[in-house]
Write a protein that holds these residues in place. Structure first.
Motif, PDB file in Angstrom:
ATOM      1  N   ALA A   1      30.635  24.010  41.215  1.00  0.00           N
ATOM      2  CA  ALA A   1      30.546  25.369  40.257  1.00  0.00           C
ATOM      3  C   ALA A   1      30.660  26.587  40.129  1.00  0.00           C
ATOM      4  CB  ALA A   1      29.270  24.753  39.698  1.00  0.00           C
ATOM      5  N   TRP A   2      30.309  27.680  41.216  1.00  0.00           N
ATOM      6  CA  TRP A   2      30.189  28.758  41.157  1.00  0.00           C
ATOM      7  C   TRP A   2      31.844  28.872  41.638  1.00  0.00           C
ATOM      8  CZ3 TRP A   2      27.615  31.494  38.231  1.00  0.00           C
ATOM      9  CH2 TRP A   2      26.242  30.900  38.516  1.00  0.00           C
TER      10      TRP A   2
ATOM     11  N   ASP B   1      26.815  36.850  35.945  1.00  0.00           N
ATOM     12  CA  ASP B   1      24.946  36.134  35.590  1.00  0.00           C
ATOM     13  C   ASP B   1      24.361  35.335  36.985  1.00  0.00           C
ATOM     14  OD1 ASP B   1      22.705  37.084  34.947  1.00  0.00           O
ATOM     15  OD2 ASP B   1      22.509  35.641  33.868  1.00  0.00           O
ATOM     16  N   ILE B   2      25.108  35.921  37.797  1.00  0.00           N
ATOM     17  CA  ILE B   2      25.045  35.078  39.470  1.00  0.00           C
ATOM     18  C   ILE B   2      24.681  35.864  40.481  1.00  0.00           C
ATOM     19  CG2 ILE B   2      27.344  36.023  40.005  1.00  0.00           C
ATOM     20  CD1 ILE B   2      28.093  33.401  41.641  1.00  0.00           C
ATOM     21  N   GLY B   3      24.092  35.661  41.358  1.00  0.00           N
ATOM     22  CA  GLY B   3      23.060  36.410  42.399  1.00  0.00           C
ATOM     23  C   GLY B   3      23.834  37.273  43.206  1.00  0.00           C
ATOM     24  N   ARG B   4      23.705  38.355  43.456  1.00  0.00           N
ATOM     25  CA  ARG B   4      24.738  39.111  44.200  1.00  0.00           C
ATOM     26  C   ARG B   4      25.448  38.596  45.490  1.00  0.00           C
ATOM     27  NH1 ARG B   4      26.080  44.720  43.256  1.00  0.00           N
ATOM     28  NH2 ARG B   4      26.415  45.328  45.352  1.00  0.00           N
ATOM     29  N   ASN B   5      24.024  37.658  46.544  1.00  0.00           N
ATOM     30  CA  ASN B   5      24.158  37.150  47.311  1.00  0.00           C
ATOM     31  C   ASN B   5      25.322  35.675  46.859  1.00  0.00           C
ATOM     32  OD1 ASN B   5      22.029  36.076  46.337  1.00  0.00           O
ATOM     33  ND2 ASN B   5      21.307  34.779  47.365  1.00  0.00           N
ATOM     34  N   ILE B   6      24.668  35.142  46.240  1.00  0.00           N
ATOM     35  CA  ILE B   6      25.391  33.645  46.056  1.00  0.00           C
ATOM     36  C   ILE B   6      26.730  33.946  45.743  1.00  0.00           C
ATOM     37  CG2 ILE B   6      25.977  31.337  44.356  1.00  0.00           C
ATOM     38  CD1 ILE B   6      22.910  32.531  44.054  1.00  0.00           C
ATOM     39  N   LEU B   7      27.175  35.396  45.014  1.00  0.00           N
ATOM     40  CA  LEU B   7      28.813  35.596  45.042  1.00  0.00           C
ATOM     41  C   LEU B   7      29.252  35.508  46.033  1.00  0.00           C
ATOM     42  CD1 LEU B   7      30.829  36.551  42.832  1.00  0.00           C
ATOM     43  CD2 LEU B   7      30.007  38.873  42.395  1.00  0.00           C
TER      44      LEU B   7
ATOM     45  N   PHE C   1      33.673  42.932  42.425  1.00  0.00           N
ATOM     46  CA  PHE C   1      32.584  41.997  42.442  1.00  0.00           C
ATOM     47  C   PHE C   1      31.713  42.659  40.833  1.00  0.00           C
ATOM     48  CE2 PHE C   1      28.080  41.704  43.929  1.00  0.00           C
ATOM     49  CZ  PHE C   1      28.158  40.776  44.902  1.00  0.00           C
ATOM     50  N   ASP C   2      31.328  43.699  41.008  1.00  0.00           N
ATOM     51  CA  ASP C   2      30.712  44.215  39.598  1.00  0.00           C
ATOM     52  C   ASP C   2      30.927  43.195  38.662  1.00  0.00           C
ATOM     53  OD1 ASP C   2      28.760  45.929  41.184  1.00  0.00           O
ATOM     54  OD2 ASP C   2      29.835  47.646  40.832  1.00  0.00           O
ATOM     55  N   ARG C   3      32.183  42.972  38.334  1.00  0.00           N
ATOM     56  CA  ARG C   3      32.641  42.704  36.797  1.00  0.00           C
ATOM     57  C   ARG C   3      31.845  40.920  36.738  1.00  0.00           C
ATOM     58  NH1 ARG C   3      38.044  44.353  34.219  1.00  0.00           N
ATOM     59  NH2 ARG C   3      37.464  43.150  32.736  1.00  0.00           N
ATOM     60  N   LEU C   4      32.382  40.901  38.217  1.00  0.00           N
ATOM     61  CA  LEU C   4      32.123  39.178  38.680  1.00  0.00           C
ATOM     62  C   LEU C   4      30.709  38.602  37.695  1.00  0.00           C
ATOM     63  CD1 LEU C   4      34.887  38.143  41.348  1.00  0.00           C
ATOM     64  CD2 LEU C   4      34.631  37.430  39.053  1.00  0.00           C
ATOM     65  N   GLN C   5      30.048  39.944  38.865  1.00  0.00           N
ATOM     66  CA  GLN C   5      28.613  39.269  38.850  1.00  0.00           C
ATOM     67  C   GLN C   5      28.277  39.754  37.029  1.00  0.00           C
ATOM     68  OE1 GLN C   5      25.686  42.447  41.240  1.00  0.00           O
ATOM     69  NE2 GLN C   5      24.455  40.770  40.796  1.00  0.00           N
ATOM     70  N   GLU C   6      28.031  40.513  36.336  1.00  0.00           N
ATOM     71  CA  GLU C   6      28.592  40.789  35.125  1.00  0.00           C
ATOM     72  C   GLU C   6      29.249  39.496  34.413  1.00  0.00           C
ATOM     73  OE1 GLU C   6      28.518  43.715  30.977  1.00  0.00           O
ATOM     74  OE2 GLU C   6      28.376  44.246  33.441  1.00  0.00           O
ATOM     75  N   ALA C   7      30.153  39.208  34.179  1.00  0.00           N
ATOM     76  CA  ALA C   7      30.271  37.658  33.902  1.00  0.00           C
ATOM     77  C   ALA C   7      29.673  36.352  33.564  1.00  0.00           C
ATOM     78  CB  ALA C   7      32.026  37.770  33.921  1.00  0.00           C
TER      79      ALA C   7
END
Length: 167
Positions: free
Chosen positions: A23-24, A47-53, A39-45
Motif C-alpha cells: 500500500a505504501w 503521515d508515514i514514518g521516515r524509516n518506512i518512507l 521526502f518531507d512533502r511525501l512524509q507529511e502527505a
C-alpha cells in the motif's frame, strides 16, 4: 509477517504485485502523480514514518519507477521523479481509483473527480482492446499459453480458453 517473494514467478500479476501489493508503494506513486516528490512533502502527505518512507523510496528507485535527483546541495536534498516506467503506472492507479469509487466509498465521500482535458467530461477508467479500441468485459476474454509459460512448447499450446464470468 514475512511475505512470499513473487518477483521471479512466471506470472505478470505476481510480478506486478511486488510493487502494487504494498500500500505504501501505491500511495507514494499517487503522491508523485500529484506533484509531491520531495521526502518531507511525501512524509507529511502520507503521515508515514521516515524509516518506512526511506525503505519504500529505495525500492521504487531500485525498481526503476522513480529516480532520485538532487535539488539542493547544502545540505543535500533530493526529490523523487517519476520515470517512464513510473508514469506507466497511471492506468493501474486510475483503475484502482475507479474500483474504490464504486466499491469502497459512498458518492459523497469521493475525494477526486477525474476530468478528461480533451473533451471536458468526467471519466472512470475502463479496459479497452489495444487493437480495436473497444471496451473489454470479463465475458469477452479468453487466454492461451505464452512463451513464458512454464514448459511452454508452441506445438503443445492449447487453443484459447474462454474465461467464464462468476455468477
Amino acid at each position: 509477517m514475512k511475505r512470499t517473494d513473487t518477483s521471479a514467478w512466471p506470472c505478470t500479476i505476481a510480478r506486478a504485485s511486488v510493487i502494487f501489493g504494498d500500500a505504501w508503494n501505491v500511495l507514494i506513486l499517487r503522491e508523485a502523480f500529484y506533484g509531491n516528490q520531495r521526502f518531507d512533502r511525501l512524509q507529511e502527505a502520507l503521515d508515514i514514518g521516515r524509516n518506512i518512507l526511506t525503505d519504500r523510496l529505495k525500492t521504487l528507485v531500485e525498481e526503476g519507477l522513480l529516480e532520485r535527483a538532487a535539488y539542493q546541495d547544502h545540505p543535500a536534498r533530493y526529490e523523487y521523479l517519476l520515470t517512464q516506467k513510473g508514469r506507466d503506472t497511471y492506468p493501474v492507479l486510475l483503475a484502482m481509483a475507479t474500483w474504490g469509487r464504486a466499491h469502497a466509498l459512498s458518492p459523497d465521500e469521493d475525494p477526486l473527480i477525474f476530468e478528461h482535458d480533451t473533451c471536458g467530461h468526467d471519466f472512470d477508467a475502463m479496459v479497452a482492446c489495444s487493437h480495436c479500441k473497444q471496451q473489454v468485459h470479463l465475458e469477452d476474454i479468453s487466454f492461451r499459453r505464452g512463451p513464458g509459460y512454464p514448459g511452454y512448447r508452441p506445438d503443445d499450446a492449447p487453443s484459447s480458453t474462454r474465461l467464464s464470468a462468476p455468477r
